[in-house]
Design a protein around this motif. Structure first.
Motif, PDB file in Angstrom:
ATOM      1  N   GLU A 306       0.830  -1.210   0.000  1.00  0.00           N
ATOM      2  CA  GLU A 306       0.000   0.000   0.000  1.00  0.00           C
ATOM      3  C   GLU A 306       0.862   1.258   0.000  1.00  0.00           C
ATOM      4  O   GLU A 306       0.573   2.223  -0.711  1.00  0.00           O
ATOM      5  CB  GLU A 306      -0.924  -0.009   1.218  1.00  0.00           C
ATOM      6  N   ARG A 307       1.928   1.235   0.790  1.00  0.00           N
ATOM      7  CA  ARG A 307       2.811   2.404   0.838  1.00  0.00           C
ATOM      8  C   ARG A 307       3.572   2.575  -0.468  1.00  0.00           C
ATOM      9  O   ARG A 307       3.805   3.698  -0.919  1.00  0.00           O
ATOM     10  CB  ARG A 307       3.759   2.276   2.026  1.00  0.00           C
ATOM     11  N   ALA A 308       3.936   1.462  -1.091  1.00  0.00           N
ATOM     12  CA  ALA A 308       4.602   1.561  -2.393  1.00  0.00           C
ATOM     13  C   ALA A 308       3.671   2.194  -3.429  1.00  0.00           C
ATOM     14  O   ALA A 308       4.082   3.055  -4.210  1.00  0.00           O
ATOM     15  CB  ALA A 308       5.053   0.188  -2.858  1.00  0.00           C
ATOM     16  N   LYS A 309       2.404   1.770  -3.414  1.00  0.00           N
ATOM     17  CA  LYS A 309       1.444   2.348  -4.351  1.00  0.00           C
ATOM     18  C   LYS A 309       1.181   3.819  -4.055  1.00  0.00           C
ATOM     19  O   LYS A 309       0.812   4.591  -4.949  1.00  0.00           O
ATOM     20  CB  LYS A 309       0.132   1.566  -4.302  1.00  0.00           C
ATOM     21  N   ILE A 341       1.573 -19.376 -19.941  1.00  0.00           N
ATOM     22  CA  ILE A 341       1.268 -18.183 -19.172  1.00  0.00           C
ATOM     23  C   ILE A 341       1.777 -18.335 -17.750  1.00  0.00           C
ATOM     24  O   ILE A 341       1.765 -19.434 -17.191  1.00  0.00           O
ATOM     25  CB  ILE A 341      -0.260 -17.907 -19.189  1.00  0.00           C
ATOM     26  N   VAL A 342       2.258 -17.235 -17.183  1.00  0.00           N
ATOM     27  CA  VAL A 342       2.708 -17.175 -15.793  1.00  0.00           C
ATOM     28  C   VAL A 342       1.783 -16.203 -15.070  1.00  0.00           C
ATOM     29  O   VAL A 342       1.563 -15.083 -15.530  1.00  0.00           O
ATOM     30  CB  VAL A 342       4.167 -16.692 -15.677  1.00  0.00           C
ATOM     31  N   VAL A 343       1.237 -16.643 -13.934  1.00  0.00           N
ATOM     32  CA  VAL A 343       0.289 -15.830 -13.169  1.00  0.00           C
ATOM     33  C   VAL A 343       0.908 -15.487 -11.818  1.00  0.00           C
ATOM     34  O   VAL A 343       1.316 -16.376 -11.075  1.00  0.00           O
ATOM     35  CB  VAL A 343      -1.046 -16.570 -12.956  1.00  0.00           C
ATOM     36  N   LEU A 344       0.976 -14.196 -11.515  1.00  0.00           N
ATOM     37  CA  LEU A 344       1.504 -13.745 -10.224  1.00  0.00           C
ATOM     38  C   LEU A 344       0.354 -13.600  -9.242  1.00  0.00           C
ATOM     39  O   LEU A 344      -0.551 -12.788  -9.433  1.00  0.00           O
ATOM     40  CB  LEU A 344       2.229 -12.408 -10.372  1.00  0.00           C
ATOM     41  N   GLY A 345       0.380 -14.428  -8.181  1.00  0.00           N
ATOM     42  CA  GLY A 345      -0.658 -14.388  -7.164  1.00  0.00           C
ATOM     43  C   GLY A 345      -0.066 -14.179  -5.792  1.00  0.00           C
ATOM     44  O   GLY A 345       1.075 -13.736  -5.645  1.00  0.00           O
ATOM     45  N   GLY A 346      -0.824 -14.513  -4.757  1.00  0.00           N
ATOM     46  CA  GLY A 346      -0.377 -14.230  -3.406  1.00  0.00           C
ATOM     47  C   GLY A 346      -0.433 -12.739  -3.127  1.00  0.00           C
ATOM     48  O   GLY A 346      -1.004 -11.956  -3.890  1.00  0.00           O
ATOM     49  N   GLU A 347       0.171 -12.315  -2.029  1.00  0.00           N
ATOM     50  CA  GLU A 347       0.124 -10.894  -1.664  1.00  0.00           C
ATOM     51  C   GLU A 347       0.857 -10.015  -2.673  1.00  0.00           C
ATOM     52  O   GLU A 347       0.433  -8.891  -2.953  1.00  0.00           O
ATOM     53  CB  GLU A 347       0.684 -10.702  -0.261  1.00  0.00           C
ATOM     54  N   LEU A 348       1.962 -10.503  -3.243  1.00  0.00           N
ATOM     55  CA  LEU A 348       2.655  -9.700  -4.246  1.00  0.00           C
ATOM     56  C   LEU A 348       1.808  -9.529  -5.502  1.00  0.00           C
ATOM     57  O   LEU A 348       2.012  -8.596  -6.275  1.00  0.00           O
ATOM     58  CB  LEU A 348       4.010 -10.315  -4.605  1.00  0.00           C
ATOM     59  N   GLY A 349       0.847 -10.441  -5.708  1.00  0.00           N
ATOM     60  CA  GLY A 349      -0.066 -10.273  -6.835  1.00  0.00           C
ATOM     61  C   GLY A 349      -0.892  -9.003  -6.713  1.00  0.00           C
ATOM     62  O   GLY A 349      -1.387  -8.478  -7.711  1.00  0.00           O
ATOM     63  N   MET A 350      -1.056  -8.500  -5.476  1.00  0.00           N
ATOM     64  CA  MET A 350      -1.782  -7.253  -5.266  1.00  0.00           C
ATOM     65  C   MET A 350      -1.012  -6.061  -5.826  1.00  0.00           C
ATOM     66  O   MET A 350      -1.581  -4.987  -6.026  1.00  0.00           O
ATOM     67  CB  MET A 350      -2.039  -7.051  -3.773  1.00  0.00           C
ATOM     68  N   ALA A 351       0.278  -6.251  -6.051  1.00  0.00           N
ATOM     69  CA  ALA A 351       1.116  -5.185  -6.599  1.00  0.00           C
ATOM     70  C   ALA A 351       1.481  -5.453  -8.046  1.00  0.00           C
ATOM     71  O   ALA A 351       2.497  -4.955  -8.549  1.00  0.00           O
ATOM     72  CB  ALA A 351       2.387  -5.040  -5.760  1.00  0.00           C
ATOM     73  N   VAL A 381       2.916 -12.904 -18.941  1.00  0.00           N
ATOM     74  CA  VAL A 381       3.038 -12.764 -17.494  1.00  0.00           C
ATOM     75  C   VAL A 381       1.924 -11.827 -17.040  1.00  0.00           C
ATOM     76  O   VAL A 381       1.876 -10.665 -17.453  1.00  0.00           O
ATOM     77  CB  VAL A 381       4.415 -12.205 -17.089  1.00  0.00           C
ATOM     78  N   VAL A 382       1.017 -12.331 -16.203  1.00  0.00           N
ATOM     79  CA  VAL A 382      -0.162 -11.553 -15.814  1.00  0.00           C
ATOM     80  C   VAL A 382      -0.387 -11.667 -14.304  1.00  0.00           C
ATOM     81  O   VAL A 382       0.192 -12.524 -13.636  1.00  0.00           O
ATOM     82  CB  VAL A 382      -1.430 -12.033 -16.553  1.00  0.00           C
ATOM     83  N   GLY A 383      -1.232 -10.784 -13.790  1.00  0.00           N
ATOM     84  CA  GLY A 383      -1.620 -10.844 -12.387  1.00  0.00           C
ATOM     85  C   GLY A 383      -2.813 -11.760 -12.196  1.00  0.00           C
ATOM     86  O   GLY A 383      -3.597 -12.003 -13.121  1.00  0.00           O
ATOM     87  N   SER A 384      -2.974 -12.279 -11.002  1.00  0.00           N
ATOM     88  CA  SER A 384      -4.100 -13.146 -10.668  1.00  0.00           C
ATOM     89  C   SER A 384      -5.411 -12.389 -10.779  1.00  0.00           C
ATOM     90  O   SER A 384      -5.505 -11.219 -10.416  1.00  0.00           O
ATOM     91  CB  SER A 384      -3.931 -13.673  -9.242  1.00  0.00           C
ATOM     92  N   GLU A 385      -6.440 -13.066 -11.275  1.00  0.00           N
ATOM     93  CA  GLU A 385      -7.778 -12.483 -11.321  1.00  0.00           C
ATOM     94  C   GLU A 385      -8.564 -12.771 -10.047  1.00  0.00           C
ATOM     95  O   GLU A 385      -9.433 -11.985  -9.665  1.00  0.00           O
ATOM     96  CB  GLU A 385      -8.552 -13.013 -12.539  1.00  0.00           C
ATOM     97  N   LEU A 386      -8.255 -13.870  -9.378  1.00  0.00           N
ATOM     98  CA  LEU A 386      -8.998 -14.247  -8.176  1.00  0.00           C
ATOM     99  C   LEU A 386      -8.387 -13.672  -6.908  1.00  0.00           C
ATOM    100  O   LEU A 386      -9.040 -13.648  -5.863  1.00  0.00           O
ATOM    101  CB  LEU A 386      -9.079 -15.766  -8.049  1.00  0.00           C
ATOM    102  N   GLY A 387      -7.142 -13.220  -6.973  1.00  0.00           N
ATOM    103  CA  GLY A 387      -6.505 -12.635  -5.807  1.00  0.00           C
ATOM    104  C   GLY A 387      -6.433 -13.606  -4.646  1.00  0.00           C
ATOM    105  O   GLY A 387      -6.115 -14.779  -4.793  1.00  0.00           O
TER     106      GLY A 387
END
Length: 408
Positions: A306-309, A341-351, A381-387
Motif C-alpha cells: 500500500e505504501r509503495a502504491k 502463461i505465468v500468473v503472479l498471485g499471493g500478496e505480491l499479486g496485489m502489486a 506474465v499476468v496478475g491473478s484475477e482471483l486474488g
C-alpha cells in the motif's frame, strides 16, 4: 420421469453416491460433478471430463429427463449451456496460510461463493488452524442457507507437500514449526462424517482455482501460478491437471537456489529465493532503510505494498528489486517448463501493476529468446484475477470434481 414432487430438490449426496461399480454410473457421476464445478456446454464438459461427445450427450439427455439438469437455450445443439436443476448440496474449500484460514462455500447449483477468513498468529499451535477451519466451515455453509449435513465435498489446501498417491504429508513448509504429519483428512472426517475430503498443497489449489475460474478461462495448455507472500510457492497446471511430482514437492519455487553462498534458509540450504524476496525479507529491508529515522515501518507485506502504491520510495525500490529477482527465477523455471502463461498471485499479486513489467523485462533478459519471440505466441506474465480467493476457490472446485464416493 421420477416420482419426486415437481419442485422438490434432489439431494446432491444421493446423486454422487456409488450405486453400482459400472462404468456407466461412474461416467454419470463424473458429468454431474463437472456441471457442479461450473455449468457449460457439452463441448466444455467433454473437455473437462475427457469423455466422448457421444457419452456426454447420452448422459446429459438422461439427466435432463430426470430433472437433474436443465439446458438453457443457445445456438446449435452443443452450444447450449448445461446447468443443475433443483439440487441441494454444498461444496467447501479451505485454504490454510501461515497466519490465516479462508473458507469458501457455495450451493452446488449456484454461482455465488461465500467467503470467510480468520487471522491467527503464525507462532500458534499447529492444531489451531484446524479448529478455526471447522468452525468457519459450519458458519460459512450456514450463510448459503444450507447446513453441514448438506456438504458433499471439502477441499483443503495447506502449506505442505502432499504425497499424491497416499495423501500423507511428506514435508511441511519450512517457515512453520507446526507438527503436521500423517493424513490430514482424518481430522476433518472425524468432524464431517461421510464427506469426502481432498487435501493438497495450497499453491497447487490456488493454481487450479485460477485455471478454472480466473486467467485460465482463456484456455491454456500449461499455466504456472506463483504464490508470492511470506513464502514463495508455485503450482503448475498441465492439460487441466495439477503436476505434483513424485513426492508432491513440485512447485517449491521458493527453495530454488539463487546464491549458494547466500543467507541460510529455514529449509537448511543457502541462498533460496525466499531468503531474497520472501515477505519477511522485504519487510526487513524496509526497516533497515528506515533505521535511525522517526518513520514507522510497515508491519505487513500488505501495508508495504500500500505504501509503495502511495509513492513511498523505499517500499517501491524494495518491490522493484524483488521483481527483478523474481524475473530471474522465473526465467530459470520457464527455460525448463516453457509454460504458456505465468500468473503472479499471493500478496505480491496485489502489486501486479508495479511489478509485472519489471518481472517480464528480467525474464526477457535471462530466458531463452524463443520464449518471447512475437512470431510464436510468447509467454505471457499476468496478475491473478482471483486474488486472495484463489486458494479456497480452487480447493472447493478441485474437491468437488474428484470422484471419491461414499458407498450406498
Amino acid at each position: 420421469m421420477n416420482d419426486r414432487g415437481r419442485d422438490a430438490p434432489f439431494d446432491a449426496r444421493t446423486l454422487l453416491t456409488s450405486r453400482t461399480d459400472s462404468l456407466r454410473e461412474a461416467n454419470r457421476r463424473r458429468i454431474i460433478r463437472a456441471v457442479m464445478v461450473t455449468p457449460g456446454t457439452q463441448v466444455s464438459i467433454a473437455r473437462q471430463t475427457h469423455l466422448s461427445q457421444a457419452t456426454i450427450s447420452a448422459v446429459v439427455n438422461e439427466l435432463v429427463q430426470e430433472g437433474v439438469f436443465v439446458v438453457d437455450s443457445g445456438e446449435g445443439e452443443r452450444g447450449k449451456r448445461v446447468r443443475l436443476g433443483p439440487v441441494r448440496g454444498a461444496a467447501v474449500g479451505v485454504e490454510v496460510n501461515h497466519s490465516s484460514v479462508t473458507v469458501a462455500a457455495r450451493p452446488v447449483g449456484a454461482a455465488d461463493v461465500e467467503y470467510s477468513t480468520v487471522e491467527f498468529g503464525a507462532d500458534q499451535s499447529g492444531n489451531l488452524w484446524f479448529r478455526r477451519a471447522v468452525r468457519l466451515i459450519r458458519e460459512t455453509v450456514e450463510r448459503t442457507g444450507l447446513t453441514s449435513d448438506h456438504i458433499v465435498s471439502i477441499g483443503v489446501g495447506i502449506p505442505a507437500a502432499i504425497d499424491p498417491r497416499t495423501s500423507r504429508i511428506t514435508q511441511v513448509s519450512s517457515s512453520l514449526g507446526w507438527n503436521m504429519t500423517g493424513d490430514p483428512r482424518d481430522q476433518f472426517q472425524h468432524e464431517f462424517s461421510n464427506v469426502p475430503v481432498i487435501v493438497d498443497n495450497e499453491a497447487n489449489l490456488a493454481a487450479y482455482g485460477e485455471y478454472v475460474h480466473g486467467v485460465g478461462l482463456d484456455g491454456h495448455e500449461t499455466m504456472l501460478y506463483v504464490k508470492a507472500s511470506v513464502g514463495i510457492g508455485a503450482g503448475l497446471i498441465v492439460g487441466g491437471l495439477i503436476f505434483r511430482g513424485r513426492h508432491g514437492i513440485a512447485g517449491e519455487m521458493g527453495h530454488l537456489a539463487m546464491d549458494t553462498d547466500g543467507t541460510v534458509c529455514r529449509c537448511g540450504n543457502r541462498g533460496c529465493l525466499e531468503t531474497l524476496i520472501g515477505g519477511i525479507r522485504l519487510l526487513s529491508q524496509v526497516r533497515e532503510a528506515y533505521a535511525g529515522y522517526r518513520i514507522d515501518s510497515p508491519q505487513s507485506l500488505e501495508s508495504l505494498i500500500e505504501r509503495a502504491k502511495g509513492g513511498d520510495p523505499v517500499c517501491r525500490r524494495v518491490l522493484t528489486d524483488a521483481a527483478r529477482v523474481m524475473g530471474l527465477a522465473l526465467a530459470k523455471v520457464c527455460n525448463l517448463l516453457n509454460p504458456e502463461i505465468v500468473v503472479l498471485g499471493g500478496e505480491l499479486g496485489m502489486a501486479a501493476d508495479l511489478l509485472l513489467t519489471v518481472i517480464e523485462d528480467s525474464m526477457r533478459l535471462h530466458a531463452l529468446r524463443g520464449m518471447f519471440d512475437p512470431e510464436f505466441a510468447p509467454v505471457r506474465v499476468v496478475g491473478s484475477e482471483l486474488g486472495r480467493q484463489a486458494g479456497a476457490r480452487g480447493a472447493l472446485s478441485f474437491a468437488l470434481q474428484v470422484d471419491q464416493t461414499i458407498p450406498a
